[in-house]
Enzyme design. Sequence first.
Site, PDB file in Angstrom:
ATOM      1  N   TYR A 134       3.884   3.026  -5.828  1.00  0.00           N
ATOM      2  CA  TYR A 134       2.741   4.104  -5.398  1.00  0.00           C
ATOM      3  C   TYR A 134       2.632   4.172  -4.001  1.00  0.00           C
ATOM      4  O   TYR A 134       2.793   3.356  -3.155  1.00  0.00           O
ATOM      5  CB  TYR A 134       1.476   3.246  -6.095  1.00  0.00           C
ATOM      6  CG  TYR A 134      -0.005   3.820  -5.414  1.00  0.00           C
ATOM      7  CD1 TYR A 134      -0.417   4.894  -6.355  1.00  0.00           C
ATOM      8  CD2 TYR A 134      -0.504   3.816  -4.033  1.00  0.00           C
ATOM      9  CE1 TYR A 134      -1.780   5.513  -5.803  1.00  0.00           C
ATOM     10  CE2 TYR A 134      -1.478   4.287  -3.772  1.00  0.00           C
ATOM     11  CZ  TYR A 134      -2.315   5.323  -4.508  1.00  0.00           C
ATOM     12  OH  TYR A 134      -3.341   5.830  -4.136  1.00  0.00           O
TER      13      TYR A 134
ATOM     14  N   GLU B 158      -1.367  11.707  -2.313  1.00  0.00           N
ATOM     15  CA  GLU B 158      -1.007  10.650  -3.411  1.00  0.00           C
ATOM     16  C   GLU B 158       0.046  10.856  -4.115  1.00  0.00           C
ATOM     17  O   GLU B 158       0.460  11.939  -4.750  1.00  0.00           O
ATOM     18  CB  GLU B 158      -2.239  10.181  -4.272  1.00  0.00           C
ATOM     19  CG  GLU B 158      -1.865   9.110  -5.236  1.00  0.00           C
ATOM     20  CD  GLU B 158      -3.143   8.910  -6.021  1.00  0.00           C
ATOM     21  OE1 GLU B 158      -3.263   9.666  -6.975  1.00  0.00           O
ATOM     22  OE2 GLU B 158      -3.725   7.876  -5.790  1.00  0.00           O
TER      23      GLU B 158
END
Length: 386
Positions: free
Chosen positions: A109, A197
């Site tokens: 992530y 993101e």
Amino acid sequence: MKIHEYQAKDLFRAYDVPVPDGNVAFSVDEAKKNAATLRGFPVVVKAQIHAGGRGKGGGVKLAASMEEVETLANDILGMTLVTHQTGPQGRCVKKLLIEAGQNIAKEFYLSLLVDRATASIVIMASRDGGMDIEEVAAKTPERIIKVQVDPLMGIQGYQLRQVGFALELPGAAMKPFSQLLSNLYRLFIANDCSMVEINPLILTSDDKVIALDAKVDFDSNALYRHKELMELRDLDEEDPLEVEASKYNLNYINLDGNVGNIVNGAGLAMATMDIIKNAGATPANFMDVGGGASAEQVENALRIILADEKVKAILINIFGGILRCDIFAQGIVEAARKTGINVPVVVRMEGTNVDEGKKILKDAGLNLTSAVDLFDAAQKIAATVK
Ligand code: ADP
Ligand code: MG
């Protein structure tokens, strides 16, 4: 302002952030044509909507052949995709990203966002990629690392390495990762992003790092500086009433309650929503017509709120300062004449020209309940919807 994954990936390409080959498709034929330009199979068929969690909802599928691309494109195009971010009503899929399938060794992530509390850009990264980061944050927050970047200094070499080491990347992937993160930071600043993101960022079996997903949110207040980005806006993905309100410079946000409210000034709007809630009812929207609204704007505000089927009653709370009460009252009368007010309305009005305003409303013979103060208004509106 949010954009689609395929648009975000185009932006990534422009900043040398590695992404898989792929192209957007608006039809099954186009999906097949795009798949044919990729090098072999598997090919990934990905629903393009402004919400995450598409994989779990059945909006991201792997195709092993052209026939499967056709079947999947057929299935996903036009489907109502429900994910934890769309709400139960879901979102209709109108476009697909047809992308080269990647060989995933590990999913990470990675995100950048503006942290107001520290007035910095925060890099967040985790070895637990691919899954719900909210869940990781709630259950194992120590598995998310955060690095603050001073926007005046810019991202430093040691910070790039700090993140790379925290992700325990193999040596061969360290340099490509540093380049990726530094380019991502450049993209973030140059485009006035509020969030970027990548979930997942992958490591391939040959130690390449690639952004497999891409989410970008721009600071809407800075969009005037980026005409080219404004063209990426997809009105299909926005609430139609919010789009309508934005045409008239009304600050409107659709919520799930049933008490519509019209207020002048954002602070007063927040206070009004609080007091509605306190009286036991729930606001259906935030609507700030602004300090200097015209009668026409008030009329548009009322029309937009009346178009919302959830709304069972409306509370109008005006403090006449720059927006005088008589101007406001004219707007209400105009709107009532044009749209017809078909729900109970409670009005609380104070300030400049309040007597003139009240007279205009009274003379118009509209079916309005007036309130002496904000508390009284909230009680009356709550009683109406109960
Ligand atoms: P979402 O976050 O909306 O579910 P993603 O783009 O993250 O959508 O895709 C979900 C999952 O599908 C990823 O975690 C990854 O495992 C897989 N996936 C997505 N794109 C590819 C690709 N190009 N090649 C291989 N697997 C992929
Ligand atoms: Mg994802």
